[in-house]
Design a protein around this motif. Structure first.
Motif, PDB file in Angstrom:
ATOM      1  N   LYS A   1     -41.651 -42.594  16.665  1.00  0.00           N
ATOM      2  CA  LYS A   1     -40.761 -43.619  17.032  1.00  0.00           C
ATOM      3  C   LYS A   1     -39.284 -43.166  17.241  1.00  0.00           C
ATOM      4  O   LYS A   1     -38.682 -43.550  18.360  1.00  0.00           O
ATOM      5  CB  LYS A   1     -40.646 -44.696  15.981  1.00  0.00           C
ATOM      6  N   LEU A   2     -38.779 -42.069  16.576  1.00  0.00           N
ATOM      7  CA  LEU A   2     -37.655 -41.462  16.980  1.00  0.00           C
ATOM      8  C   LEU A   2     -37.619 -40.973  18.357  1.00  0.00           C
ATOM      9  O   LEU A   2     -36.509 -40.953  19.058  1.00  0.00           O
ATOM     10  CB  LEU A   2     -37.402 -40.418  15.874  1.00  0.00           C
ATOM     11  N   PHE A   3     -38.584 -40.497  18.684  1.00  0.00           N
ATOM     12  CA  PHE A   3     -38.913 -39.709  19.896  1.00  0.00           C
ATOM     13  C   PHE A   3     -39.138 -40.693  21.110  1.00  0.00           C
ATOM     14  O   PHE A   3     -39.622 -40.043  22.070  1.00  0.00           O
ATOM     15  CB  PHE A   3     -39.337 -38.249  19.944  1.00  0.00           C
TER      16      PHE A   3
ATOM     17  N   THR B   1     -21.956 -20.372   8.263  1.00  0.00           N
ATOM     18  CA  THR B   1     -20.690 -21.135   7.736  1.00  0.00           C
ATOM     19  C   THR B   1     -19.514 -21.084   9.093  1.00  0.00           C
ATOM     20  O   THR B   1     -18.647 -22.107   8.997  1.00  0.00           O
ATOM     21  CB  THR B   1     -19.997 -20.341   6.775  1.00  0.00           C
ATOM     22  N   GLN B   2     -19.636 -20.185   9.957  1.00  0.00           N
ATOM     23  CA  GLN B   2     -18.658 -19.991  11.232  1.00  0.00           C
ATOM     24  C   GLN B   2     -18.845 -21.041  12.190  1.00  0.00           C
ATOM     25  O   GLN B   2     -18.081 -21.378  13.128  1.00  0.00           O
ATOM     26  CB  GLN B   2     -18.713 -18.773  11.695  1.00  0.00           C
ATOM     27  N   GLN B   3     -20.249 -21.863  12.058  1.00  0.00           N
ATOM     28  CA  GLN B   3     -20.702 -22.483  13.119  1.00  0.00           C
ATOM     29  C   GLN B   3     -20.724 -24.233  12.748  1.00  0.00           C
ATOM     30  O   GLN B   3     -21.393 -24.674  13.290  1.00  0.00           O
ATOM     31  CB  GLN B   3     -22.159 -22.108  13.594  1.00  0.00           C
ATOM     32  N   ARG B   4     -20.369 -24.341  11.477  1.00  0.00           N
ATOM     33  CA  ARG B   4     -20.432 -25.594  10.845  1.00  0.00           C
ATOM     34  C   ARG B   4     -19.542 -26.649  11.588  1.00  0.00           C
ATOM     35  O   ARG B   4     -18.605 -26.335  12.012  1.00  0.00           O
ATOM     36  CB  ARG B   4     -20.015 -25.709   9.263  1.00  0.00           C
ATOM     37  N   GLY B   5     -20.009 -27.857  11.461  1.00  0.00           N
ATOM     38  CA  GLY B   5     -19.192 -28.941  12.174  1.00  0.00           C
ATOM     39  C   GLY B   5     -19.449 -29.149  13.499  1.00  0.00           C
ATOM     40  O   GLY B   5     -18.981 -29.976  14.413  1.00  0.00           O
ATOM     41  N   LYS B   6     -20.390 -28.536  14.100  1.00  0.00           N
ATOM     42  CA  LYS B   6     -20.790 -28.558  15.344  1.00  0.00           C
ATOM     43  C   LYS B   6     -22.377 -29.351  15.637  1.00  0.00           C
ATOM     44  O   LYS B   6     -22.697 -29.211  16.819  1.00  0.00           O
ATOM     45  CB  LYS B   6     -20.857 -27.278  16.306  1.00  0.00           C
ATOM     46  N   ALA B   7     -22.554 -29.964  14.719  1.00  0.00           N
ATOM     47  CA  ALA B   7     -23.939 -30.622  14.825  1.00  0.00           C
ATOM     48  C   ALA B   7     -25.175 -29.784  15.063  1.00  0.00           C
ATOM     49  O   ALA B   7     -26.246 -30.084  15.445  1.00  0.00           O
ATOM     50  CB  ALA B   7     -23.904 -31.854  15.841  1.00  0.00           C
TER      51      ALA B   7
ATOM     52  N   LEU C   1     -32.818 -29.684  13.241  1.00  0.00           N
ATOM     53  CA  LEU C   1     -33.680 -30.655  12.397  1.00  0.00           C
ATOM     54  C   LEU C   1     -34.372 -31.594  13.394  1.00  0.00           C
ATOM     55  O   LEU C   1     -35.859 -31.592  13.369  1.00  0.00           O
ATOM     56  CB  LEU C   1     -32.990 -31.632  11.565  1.00  0.00           C
ATOM     57  N   LEU C   2     -33.700 -32.124  14.429  1.00  0.00           N
ATOM     58  CA  LEU C   2     -34.471 -32.750  15.611  1.00  0.00           C
ATOM     59  C   LEU C   2     -35.652 -31.800  16.310  1.00  0.00           C
ATOM     60  O   LEU C   2     -36.847 -32.230  16.589  1.00  0.00           O
ATOM     61  CB  LEU C   2     -33.340 -33.107  16.602  1.00  0.00           C
ATOM     62  N   ASP C   3     -35.267 -30.525  16.495  1.00  0.00           N
ATOM     63  CA  ASP C   3     -36.102 -29.616  17.049  1.00  0.00           C
ATOM     64  C   ASP C   3     -37.438 -29.398  16.104  1.00  0.00           C
ATOM     65  O   ASP C   3     -38.413 -29.466  16.717  1.00  0.00           O
ATOM     66  CB  ASP C   3     -35.383 -28.420  17.097  1.00  0.00           C
ATOM     67  N   ALA C   4     -37.032 -28.984  14.996  1.00  0.00           N
ATOM     68  CA  ALA C   4     -38.353 -29.121  14.139  1.00  0.00           C
ATOM     69  C   ALA C   4     -39.191 -30.266  13.807  1.00  0.00           C
ATOM     70  O   ALA C   4     -40.357 -30.249  13.971  1.00  0.00           O
ATOM     71  CB  ALA C   4     -37.587 -28.882  12.653  1.00  0.00           C
TER      72      ALA C   4
ATOM     73  N   PRO D   1     -52.474 -34.172   4.338  1.00  0.00           N
ATOM     74  CA  PRO D   1     -52.028 -33.133   5.029  1.00  0.00           C
ATOM     75  C   PRO D   1     -50.332 -33.502   5.434  1.00  0.00           C
ATOM     76  O   PRO D   1     -50.136 -34.659   5.618  1.00  0.00           O
ATOM     77  CB  PRO D   1     -52.684 -32.803   6.293  1.00  0.00           C
ATOM     78  N   ALA D   2     -49.505 -32.372   5.433  1.00  0.00           N
ATOM     79  CA  ALA D   2     -48.087 -32.445   5.576  1.00  0.00           C
ATOM     80  C   ALA D   2     -47.521 -31.307   6.330  1.00  0.00           C
ATOM     81  O   ALA D   2     -48.165 -30.305   6.057  1.00  0.00           O
ATOM     82  CB  ALA D   2     -47.404 -32.917   4.414  1.00  0.00           C
ATOM     83  N   THR D   3     -46.347 -31.437   6.620  1.00  0.00           N
ATOM     84  CA  THR D   3     -45.729 -30.096   7.239  1.00  0.00           C
ATOM     85  C   THR D   3     -44.542 -30.010   6.393  1.00  0.00           C
ATOM     86  O   THR D   3     -43.788 -30.889   6.168  1.00  0.00           O
ATOM     87  CB  THR D   3     -45.095 -30.388   8.761  1.00  0.00           C
ATOM     88  N   LEU D   4     -44.149 -28.732   6.162  1.00  0.00           N
ATOM     89  CA  LEU D   4     -43.181 -28.445   5.088  1.00  0.00           C
ATOM     90  C   LEU D   4     -41.929 -27.779   5.984  1.00  0.00           C
ATOM     91  O   LEU D   4     -42.298 -26.740   6.687  1.00  0.00           O
ATOM     92  CB  LEU D   4     -43.342 -27.511   4.038  1.00  0.00           C
ATOM     93  N   LEU D   5     -40.835 -28.418   6.121  1.00  0.00           N
ATOM     94  CA  LEU D   5     -39.635 -27.875   6.491  1.00  0.00           C
ATOM     95  C   LEU D   5     -39.098 -27.255   5.418  1.00  0.00           C
ATOM     96  O   LEU D   5     -38.360 -27.699   4.457  1.00  0.00           O
ATOM     97  CB  LEU D   5     -38.659 -28.818   7.194  1.00  0.00           C
ATOM     98  N   GLY D   6     -39.453 -25.977   5.369  1.00  0.00           N
ATOM     99  CA  GLY D   6     -39.073 -25.061   4.193  1.00  0.00           C
ATOM    100  C   GLY D   6     -37.811 -24.783   3.844  1.00  0.00           C
ATOM    101  O   GLY D   6     -37.213 -24.575   2.984  1.00  0.00           O
ATOM    102  N   ARG D   7     -37.013 -24.223   4.822  1.00  0.00           N
ATOM    103  CA  ARG D   7     -35.665 -23.922   4.865  1.00  0.00           C
ATOM    104  C   ARG D   7     -34.942 -24.268   6.285  1.00  0.00           C
ATOM    105  O   ARG D   7     -35.641 -24.420   7.142  1.00  0.00           O
ATOM    106  CB  ARG D   7     -35.449 -22.400   4.939  1.00  0.00           C
ATOM    107  N   LEU D   8     -33.711 -24.640   6.083  1.00  0.00           N
ATOM    108  CA  LEU D   8     -32.792 -25.231   7.292  1.00  0.00           C
ATOM    109  C   LEU D   8     -31.494 -24.744   6.904  1.00  0.00           C
ATOM    110  O   LEU D   8     -30.790 -25.069   5.745  1.00  0.00           O
ATOM    111  CB  LEU D   8     -32.787 -26.600   7.644  1.00  0.00           C
TER     112      LEU D   8
END
Length: 175
Positions: free
Chosen positions: A165-167, A99-105, A111-114, A88-95
């Motif tokens: 471990k990340l969290f 474009t107007q919001q790029r560069g703001k992390a 990704l971290l929320d997912a 079993p796995a979880t697919l992060l299908g799209r992220l």
């Protein structure tokens, strides 16, 4: 005045998908016309990033249950697992981020929320997997310590033990 960024399940009534543009037509089209249907049919769970009170979507991702062939994974990950051919796995299908919001992390925030949601899920999952659309996406996931599958260079994974471990978790694995 914009509020604190908020990530929540897509709501076709309250979220404005019409002006979202990440520069990848397939992702734009997906959010604008398919994501709501996928949510209603329980094929994927689309999450959107907003800055209330604005209904405009800054970015989004989708999660769904998936499986992965045990033979595709490195032996170091599977050697202590039962000899199931499919795991079993979880697919992060799209992220994607507008474009107007790029560069703001915002991509990292999504990704971290997912990953946090995957970790908290009550459904068993050995890893989160992604199918990167291009080399830029591969680089993004590798910067976040995802690993490439040997025979599929655009399919990457992050084991749940690493996410834990990340969290700051303390998952105890049986020896």
């Amino acid at each position: 005045m914009a509020g604190k960024p908020l990530i929540e399940l897509l709501d076709s009534v309250h979220h404005d998908r019409s002006r979202f543009s990440c520069g990848v037509e397939a992702l734009d089209r997906y959010l604008q016309s398919q994501a709501g249907q996928d949510a209603r049919r329980r094929v994927a769970a689309p999450y959107v990033l907003l800055e209330p009170p604005s209904p405009l979507i800054i970015g989004f991702y989708t999660l769904s249950n998936a499986s992965i062939q045990a033979a595709e994974l490195p032996a170091t990950l599977t050697r202590k697992l039962p000899r199931y051919p499919v795991l079993p796995a979880t697919l992060l299908g799209r992220l994607a981020v507008d474009t107007q919001q790029r560069g703001k992390a915002f991509g990292t925030l999504l990704l971290l929320d997912a990953l946090r949601r995957c970790l908290r899920s009550e459904t068993a999952s050995l890893a989160v997997i992604v199918d990167a659309k291009d080399d830029a996406a591969v680089s993004f996931y590798e910067r976040h310590e995802f690993h490439r599958l040997p025979d599929q260079p655009r399919r990457l994974f992050k084991p749940m033990a690493e996410i834990d471990k990340l969290f700051g978790g303390s998952t105890n694995e049986a020896s």
